[in-house]
Design an enzyme around this catalytic site. Sequence first.
Site, PDB file in Angstrom:
ATOM      1  N   ARG A 160       0.146  -8.897  10.249  1.00  0.00           N
ATOM      2  CA  ARG A 160       0.430  -8.519  11.656  1.00  0.00           C
ATOM      3  C   ARG A 160       0.077  -9.708  12.531  1.00  0.00           C
ATOM      4  NH1 ARG A 160      -0.932  -3.257  15.372  1.00  0.00           N
ATOM      5  NH2 ARG A 160       0.758  -2.506  14.069  1.00  0.00           N
TER       6      ARG A 160
ATOM      7  N   HIS B 152       9.007  -4.387  14.120  1.00  0.00           N
ATOM      8  CA  HIS B 152       7.984  -3.488  13.560  1.00  0.00           C
ATOM      9  C   HIS B 152       8.657  -2.551  12.548  1.00  0.00           C
ATOM     10  CE1 HIS B 152       4.300  -1.508  13.070  1.00  0.00           C
ATOM     11  NE2 HIS B 152       4.187  -0.864  14.199  1.00  0.00           N
TER      12      HIS B 152
ATOM     13  N   GLN C 125       7.111   0.849  11.004  1.00  0.00           N
ATOM     14  CA  GLN C 125       7.082   1.973  11.944  1.00  0.00           C
ATOM     15  C   GLN C 125       8.393   2.760  11.898  1.00  0.00           C
ATOM     16  OE1 GLN C 125       4.551   2.940  14.376  1.00  0.00           O
ATOM     17  NE2 GLN C 125       5.886   4.708  14.340  1.00  0.00           N
TER      18      GLN C 125
ATOM     19  N   ASP D 262       7.812   3.705  23.678  1.00  0.00           N
ATOM     20  CA  ASP D 262       6.733   2.823  23.221  1.00  0.00           C
ATOM     21  C   ASP D 262       6.049   2.304  24.489  1.00  0.00           C
ATOM     22  OD1 ASP D 262       5.135   0.968  21.877  1.00  0.00           O
ATOM     23  OD2 ASP D 262       6.771  -0.411  21.410  1.00  0.00           O
TER      24      ASP D 262
ATOM     25  N   CYS E  71       5.586   5.819  18.994  1.00  0.00           N
ATOM     26  CA  CYS E  71       4.974   5.128  17.852  1.00  0.00           C
ATOM     27  C   CYS E  71       3.453   5.071  17.959  1.00  0.00           C
ATOM     28  CB  CYS E  71       5.547   3.731  17.708  1.00  0.00           C
ATOM     29  SG  CYS E  71       5.339   2.707  19.176  1.00  0.00           S
TER      30      CYS E  71
ATOM     31  N   ARG F 210       3.410   7.038   8.347  1.00  0.00           N
ATOM     32  CA  ARG F 210       3.185   5.607   8.091  1.00  0.00           C
ATOM     33  C   ARG F 210       2.591   5.440   6.691  1.00  0.00           C
ATOM     34  NH1 ARG F 210       2.526   2.233  12.406  1.00  0.00           N
ATOM     35  NH2 ARG F 210       2.712   0.638  10.800  1.00  0.00           N
TER      36      ARG F 210
HETATM   37  N1  NVA Z   1       5.313  -2.570  21.145  1.00  0.00           N
HETATM   38  C1  NVA Z   1       3.937  -2.270  20.822  1.00  0.00           C
HETATM   39  C2  NVA Z   1       3.865  -1.502  19.537  1.00  0.00           C
HETATM   40  C3  NVA Z   1       2.474  -1.053  19.169  1.00  0.00           C
HETATM   41  C4  NVA Z   1       2.427  -0.363  17.843  1.00  0.00           C
HETATM   42  C5  NVA Z   1       3.141  -3.552  20.744  1.00  0.00           C
HETATM   43  O1  NVA Z   1       3.630  -4.532  20.206  1.00  0.00           O
HETATM   44  O2  NVA Z   1       2.000  -3.567  21.252  1.00  0.00           O
HETATM   45  N1   CP Z   2       2.064   2.276  15.787  1.00  0.00           N
HETATM   46  C1   CP Z   2       1.222   1.322  15.342  1.00  0.00           C
HETATM   47  O1   CP Z   2       1.635   0.341  14.728  1.00  0.00           O
HETATM   48  O2   CP Z   2      -0.073   1.567  15.609  1.00  0.00           O
HETATM   49  P1   CP Z   2      -1.300   0.548  15.430  1.00  0.00           P
HETATM   50  O3   CP Z   2      -1.094  -0.572  16.436  1.00  0.00           O
HETATM   51  O4   CP Z   2      -2.510   1.372  15.733  1.00  0.00           O
HETATM   52  O5   CP Z   2      -1.297   0.016  14.043  1.00  0.00           O
END
Ligand code: NVA
Ligand code: CP
Length: 284
Positions: free
Chosen positions: A87, A114, A117, A203, A243, A271
Amino acid sequence: MERILADAVAMKRTRGAHKTKPLAGQTWMLLFSKSSTRTRVSFEVGISELGGRPMFLSAADIQLGRGEPIKDTARVMGRMIHGAIFRTFAQSDVEEFAQYSGIPTINALTDAEHPCQILADIQTILETRKTLKGLVVTFVGDGACNVPVSWMFAAAKLGFELRIAAPKKFQPSAALLKRADGRIICTEDVKAAARDADVLYTDVWVSMGKEAESAARLKVLKGYQINQALVKLAKPGALVMHCLPAYRGKEIDDTTFEANADTIFTQAENRLHAQKAILNWAVS
Ligand code: NVA
Ligand code: CP
């Protein structure tokens, strides 16, 4: 994707009684440069349940955080571990890691995508709808961030309609739409996008790494909220999905969130099952 989705259903059904342990004897690294609750926990639990050992590393705590190049980190890891869950910010970093490590590398969220997800989300939709045929998914909010972009690729690959309701500035680029090449409609008209949709999805308005833009984003995205008025325009019984993490009063109101909490937390649970299927696919 279809194979992974079918396996995800099986993983859910047979949890606690899997006949095979495809990651037995393996160590899988989780390398995270951004915060996480769901992704981290679901991968750590999933790897363990498949017989492997998860090893969580915060990017800031290893030499990578002090400037060691990705390609060197990747070559070290490739000689010691069996797979990586990564990540981070730049999509190119995940791709570089995959190239130089030579081990299965799973995108656990970048600024651009992502994918894990969306697989879990589609599993969730299939649990109530059984088929994706004729499905209309409407994404409301920051239509250019990682989650809607992964929805674009899923829509194109699986053949359903995706509508993205977002201010012009937060719509996916023409180049990205061309690359996805699916049935994707982008509009500023949130009501038109919601009309007769099967799924309303949102989101956060401020993704990780975009905190400096918070004030400007909240202003421009203000009208792009999933709330009771918008739900009324969608198909009766439409799924409302998020999400997570959710910011009530921003991208979704509290009443709508709580009324749909069962779906939303099933997405979170899935997930685990979907990613176990991804891991299984990666080693088979
Ligand atoms: N678009 C959000 C998704 C979090 C799971 C982010 O990147 O923070
Ligand atoms: N939806 C998601 O990816 O959550 P986290 O950022 O908590 O991993």
